[in-house]
Write an enzyme that holds these catalytic residues in place. Structure first.
Site, short mmCIF file in Angstrom:
data_model
loop_
_atom_site.label_atom_id
_atom_site.label_comp_id
_atom_site.label_asym_id
_atom_site.label_seq_id
_atom_site.Cartn_x
_atom_site.Cartn_y
_atom_site.Cartn_z
N SER A 109 0.56 -0.79 -0.02
CA SER A 109 -0.14 0.05 0.00
C SER A 109 0.72 1.07 -0.24
O SER A 109 1.92 1.61 -0.99
CB SER A 109 -1.03 -0.11 1.45
OG SER A 109 -2.00 0.81 1.36
N GLU B 46 -0.62 -3.37 -8.46
CA GLU B 46 -1.95 -3.56 -7.54
C GLU B 46 -2.62 -2.33 -7.19
O GLU B 46 -2.53 -1.44 -6.74
CB GLU B 46 -1.59 -4.63 -6.27
CG GLU B 46 -1.14 -3.14 -5.11
CD GLU B 46 -2.27 -3.04 -3.93
OE1 GLU B 46 -3.00 -2.80 -4.07
OE2 GLU B 46 -1.26 -2.56 -3.10
N HIS C 213 -4.42 -5.82 -2.04
CA HIS C 213 -5.23 -5.87 -1.07
C HIS C 213 -6.23 -6.29 -1.15
O HIS C 213 -7.51 -6.10 -0.05
CB HIS C 213 -6.12 -4.21 -0.89
CG HIS C 213 -5.11 -3.33 -1.09
ND1 HIS C 213 -4.13 -1.94 -1.50
CD2 HIS C 213 -5.00 -2.17 0.06
CE1 HIS C 213 -3.77 -1.65 -1.47
NE2 HIS C 213 -3.99 -0.83 -0.40
#
Length: 338
Positions: free
Chosen positions: A110, A242, A309
């Site tokens: 992230s 991602e 995620h």
């Protein structure tokens, strides 16, 4: 040459919050995770920022950077493991002393991926894109997530094999916690654009595309410099991304931006993680994005891999030489620490 850190049992692990800290009402989650690390025979050094959170960050940029620099320069610390990501890690990059850091693993995903990619691009020190600390607080851990430890125990010169997961988590169910934190219910299937077997070879680079796109044009996103300083002329890059929150059109804009910025020069293929985002815009869906990118770059595209995620996720090493194969929905990743 890429520099590979090494983690061993009884080593010191530094826990700091370069982005978001843990608010008071969730301190029990962090305490559980810290206990798990100690049970696994690591010495945990927990810094102050992990316990605080105010206005989208754990503390000021200077305080976060100073705390991180302290751990990066501590030769006894072999892994820096933030509790999780956040929103504003990019604020601290200009205050990080990249020249003084000693080789050690930094692990997370992230918002943390901005730090991971910046370290590898600027210093040639490998970094680890994988689980967050709070996600290993459970009594048990699934085979894919738990592989983080084996990967970081791999010695320079050796290789490590990881397999695609069997099942993944479609959505969180916090009211019904499990012993391994995640609720793994859905059949995993790694996909390719043409539904055929795919093989990728090259050095891995990537992260959360929402975050690392903001490194373009800064001293922390110089991919050409990395290629010149740390790669052989005949080596290629495998990019992995991602998507946390981008619509399909925003994802497309971002990929075009990366292409125009030269990030896809010497690219042998691209992998995309599963995503709960990728919301279609006017019937323009994410497979359209992947197909257009594959056509423009003339490289294989693999998607819905275990990254990001939508857990679980494999541990991908920025800078590592990798061989990736996908066939019949199953994937294998061999990373070589050379």
């Amino acid at each position: 040459m890429i520099k590979y850190p090494l983690l061993e049992k009884h080593n010191a692990i530094g826990v700091t919050a370069p982005s978001s800290g843990v608010p008071l009402e969730l301190h029990n989650m962090l305490q559980q995770a810290l206990r798990r690390m100690e049970e696994q025979q690591y010495k945990v050094i927990c810094k102050e920022t992990v316990w605080t959170q105010h206005k989208a960050k754990s503390s000021s940029a200077i305080v976060r950077a100073n705390e991180l620099n302290n751990l990066l320069q501590d030769a006894d610390v072999k892994l820096i493991f933030p509790p999780w990501g956040g929103e504003l890690l990019i604020e601290i990059l200009e205050y990080i002393d990249f020249e003084e850091m000693t080789p050690k693993w930094v692990l997370g995903y992230s918002d943390t991926s901005a730090l991971l990619l910046a370290i590898t691009l600027k210093t040639g020190i490998a970094t680890a894109h994988g689980t967050n600390l709070v996600d290993i607080r459970g009594e048990t851990s699934d085979p894919t997530t738990s592989k983080w430890e084996t990967v970081l125990h791999t010695k320079p010169g050796e290789s490590i094999l990881q397999l695609s997961s069997e099942i993944f988590q479609k959505e969180w169910d916090h009211q019904n916690p499990t012993s391994q934190i995640f609720h793994l219910t859905e059949q995993t299937s790694w996909k390719t654009i043409d539904n055929k077997q795919a093989t990728l070879n090259g050095r891995l680079l990537g992260g959360c595309i929402d975050i690392i796109r903001h490194l373009v044009g800064t001293p922390f996103g110089n991919v050409e410099e990395f290629y010149q300083n740390f790669m052989k002329p005949d080596e290629m890059i495998i990019w992995y991304f991602e998507n946390c929150e981008l619509s399909t059109t925003d994802l497309r804009r971002t990929l075009v931006q990366l292409k125009l910025a030269g990030w896809f020069k010497n690219c042998s293929g691209i992998m995309f993680g599963r995503s709960a985002a990728n919301h279609p815009v006017n019937q323009y869906d994410v497979t359209d994005v992947y197909q257009e990118l594959a056509h423009e770059l003339q490289v294989p595209i693999i998607y819905d891999i275990d990254c990001g995620h939508v857990p679980p996720q494999v541990t991908l090493i920025n800078g590592a030489l990798a061989n990736i194969e996908v066939q019949d929905g199953k994937g294998t990743i061999v990373q070589f620490f050379v």
